[in-house]
Motif scaffolding. Structure first.
Motif, PDB file in Angstrom:
ATOM      1  N   GLY A  58       0.840  -1.193   0.000  1.00 14.99           N
ATOM      2  CA  GLY A  58       0.000   0.000   0.000  1.00 14.99           C
ATOM      3  C   GLY A  58       0.871   1.237   0.000  1.00 14.99           C
ATOM      4  N   ILE A  59       0.389   2.281  -0.655  1.00 16.02           N
ATOM      5  CA  ILE A  59       1.084   3.566  -0.645  1.00 16.02           C
ATOM      6  C   ILE A  59       0.060   4.645  -0.323  1.00 16.02           C
ATOM      7  CG2 ILE A  59       0.807   3.913  -3.146  1.00 16.02           C
ATOM      8  CD1 ILE A  59       3.545   5.410  -3.043  1.00 16.02           C
ATOM      9  N   SER A  60       0.470   5.610   0.483  1.00 20.27           N
ATOM     10  CA  SER A  60      -0.410   6.740   0.778  1.00 20.27           C
ATOM     11  C   SER A  60       0.381   8.043   0.705  1.00 20.27           C
ATOM     12  CB  SER A  60      -1.060   6.590   2.160  1.00 20.27           C
ATOM     13  OG  SER A  60      -0.092   6.677   3.179  1.00 20.27           O
ATOM     14  N   ILE A  61      -0.352   9.097   0.415  1.00 22.14           N
ATOM     15  CA  ILE A  61       0.198  10.455   0.468  1.00 22.14           C
ATOM     16  C   ILE A  61      -0.574  11.141   1.594  1.00 22.14           C
ATOM     17  CG2 ILE A  61       0.657  12.601  -0.784  1.00 22.14           C
ATOM     18  CD1 ILE A  61       0.308  11.010  -3.399  1.00 22.14           C
ATOM     19  N   PRO A  62      -0.023  11.094   2.813  1.00 25.27           N
ATOM     20  CA  PRO A  62      -0.770  11.579   3.983  1.00 25.27           C
ATOM     21  C   PRO A  62      -1.301  13.001   3.857  1.00 25.27           C
ATOM     22  CG  PRO A  62       1.165  10.353   4.687  1.00 25.27           C
ATOM     23  CD  PRO A  62       1.272  10.531   3.195  1.00 25.27           C
ATOM     24  N   HIS A  63      -0.498  13.929   3.327  1.00 24.52           N
ATOM     25  CA  HIS A  63      -0.943  15.328   3.284  1.00 24.52           C
ATOM     26  C   HIS A  63      -2.058  15.557   2.262  1.00 24.52           C
ATOM     27  CE1 HIS A  63       2.118  15.452   0.052  1.00 24.52           C
ATOM     28  NE2 HIS A  63       1.444  16.476  -0.414  1.00 24.52           N
ATOM     29  N   LEU A  64      -2.274  14.601   1.346  1.00 22.61           N
ATOM     30  CA  LEU A  64      -3.376  14.699   0.381  1.00 22.61           C
ATOM     31  C   LEU A  64      -4.529  13.758   0.740  1.00 22.61           C
ATOM     32  CD1 LEU A  64      -1.479  14.829  -3.056  1.00 22.61           C
ATOM     33  CD2 LEU A  64      -2.432  16.742  -1.733  1.00 22.61           C
ATOM     34  N   GLY A  65      -4.317  12.898   1.744  1.00 22.26           N
ATOM     35  CA  GLY A  65      -5.341  11.953   2.138  1.00 22.26           C
ATOM     36  C   GLY A  65      -5.631  10.902   1.071  1.00 22.26           C
ATOM     37  N   ARG A  66      -4.617  10.542   0.280  1.00 20.71           N
ATOM     38  CA  ARG A  66      -4.802   9.564  -0.797  1.00 20.71           C
ATOM     39  C   ARG A  66      -4.072   8.272  -0.462  1.00 20.71           C
ATOM     40  NH1 ARG A  66      -3.951  13.481  -6.058  1.00 20.71           N
ATOM     41  NH2 ARG A  66      -5.712  14.828  -5.552  1.00 20.71           N
ATOM     42  N   GLN A  67      -4.682   7.160  -0.865  1.00 17.73           N
ATOM     43  CA  GLN A  67      -4.017   5.868  -0.704  1.00 17.73           C
ATOM     44  C   GLN A  67      -4.417   4.961  -1.847  1.00 17.73           C
ATOM     45  OE1 GLN A  67      -5.092   4.604   3.182  1.00 17.73           O
ATOM     46  NE2 GLN A  67      -7.210   4.208   2.678  1.00 17.73           N
ATOM     47  N   GLN A  68      -3.536   3.988  -2.108  1.00 15.85           N
ATOM     48  CA  GLN A  68      -3.735   3.098  -3.235  1.00 15.85           C
ATOM     49  C   GLN A  68      -2.844   1.871  -3.068  1.00 15.85           C
ATOM     50  OE1 GLN A  68      -2.934   3.293  -7.978  1.00 15.85           O
ATOM     51  NE2 GLN A  68      -3.840   5.111  -7.111  1.00 15.85           N
ATOM     52  N   LYS A  69      -3.188   0.804  -3.745  1.00 13.85           N
ATOM     53  CA  LYS A  69      -2.330  -0.377  -3.809  1.00 13.85           C
ATOM     54  C   LYS A  69      -1.326  -0.173  -4.939  1.00 13.85           C
ATOM     55  CE  LYS A  69      -4.352  -3.085  -0.797  1.00 13.85           C
ATOM     56  NZ  LYS A  69      -3.719  -3.374   0.451  1.00 13.85           N
ATOM     57  N   CYS A  70      -0.149  -0.758  -4.779  1.00 15.46           N
ATOM     58  CA  CYS A  70       0.855  -0.718  -5.840  1.00 15.46           C
ATOM     59  C   CYS A  70       1.644  -2.011  -5.809  1.00 15.46           C
ATOM     60  CB  CYS A  70       1.762   0.508  -5.704  1.00 15.46           C
ATOM     61  SG  CYS A  70       2.745   0.549  -4.201  1.00 15.46           S
ATOM     62  N   ARG A  71       2.481  -2.191  -6.814  1.00 15.93           N
ATOM     63  CA  ARG A  71       3.281  -3.408  -6.945  1.00 15.93           C
ATOM     64  C   ARG A  71       4.740  -3.011  -7.113  1.00 15.93           C
ATOM     65  NH1 ARG A  71       4.927  -6.527 -11.434  1.00 15.93           N
ATOM     66  NH2 ARG A  71       4.004  -4.990 -12.807  1.00 15.93           N
ATOM     67  N   ILE A  72       5.632  -3.740  -6.460  1.00 16.77           N
ATOM     68  CA  ILE A  72       7.070  -3.512  -6.623  1.00 16.77           C
ATOM     69  C   ILE A  72       7.472  -4.078  -7.985  1.00 16.77           C
ATOM     70  CG2 ILE A  72       9.384  -4.008  -5.726  1.00 16.77           C
ATOM     71  CD1 ILE A  72       7.692  -2.285  -3.819  1.00 16.77           C
ATOM     72  N   VAL A  73       8.047  -3.239  -8.832  1.00 18.00           N
ATOM     73  CA  VAL A  73       8.471  -3.704 -10.155  1.00 18.00           C
ATOM     74  C   VAL A  73       9.982  -3.868 -10.243  1.00 18.00           C
ATOM     75  CG1 VAL A  73       6.438  -2.952 -11.424  1.00 18.00           C
ATOM     76  CG2 VAL A  73       8.316  -1.353 -11.096  1.00 18.00           C
ATOM     77  N   TRP A  74      10.723  -3.220  -9.362  1.00 16.32           N
ATOM     78  CA  TRP A  74      12.166  -3.449  -9.258  1.00 16.32           C
ATOM     79  C   TRP A  74      12.676  -2.869  -7.950  1.00 16.32           C
ATOM     80  CZ3 TRP A  74      14.927   1.061  -8.865  1.00 16.32           C
ATOM     81  CH2 TRP A  74      14.374   2.206  -9.450  1.00 16.32           C
TER      82      TRP A  74
END
Length: 111
Positions: A58-74
């Motif tokens: 999971g990744i979030s941008i706390p100051h924007l209140g956004r979160q999303q799933k992501c995948r490690i590509v390298w």
């Protein structure tokens, strides 16, 4: 990956983010980090923990209140910047997650 194979332009921008997932050692990690490069589809992030390629986190941008799933590509070897690892992530969705304006995909830096 060569520029011709990239889906969107890259920009250098440091955005504070928080990532959470299971690292290479099997430990559950929640880490504050900073982006190094961004694209509409992902980023290069400087991390203190190393994640396996293909890991979903999971990744979030706390100051924007956004979160999303992501995948490690390298995951690179240590970058030399405070012992951190340069890590490439691919966002699950390419909507305007970062809150920044990107140049058009056909934009070329003047020589």
């Amino acid at each position: 990956m060569g520029r011709a194979a990239r889906r969107s332009s890259r920009i250098a921008l440091a955005i504070p983010v928080e990532l959470s997932g299971i690292d290479d050692s099997g430990a559950e990690v929640r880490e504050r980090a900073t982006t190094k490069l961004l694209s509409r589809h992902g980023a290069c992030v400087l991390l203190q923990h190393r994640f396996s390629n293909g890991s979903e986190i999971g990744i979030s941008i706390p100051h924007l209140g956004r979160q999303q799933k992501c995948r490690i590509v390298w995951a690179a070897i240590e970058s030399g910047e405070n012992g951190s690892y340069e890590t490439g992530i691919e966002l699950q969705g390419a909507e305007d997650f970062w809150g920044v304006q990107f140049p058009p995909d056909d934009w070329v830096v003047p020589q």
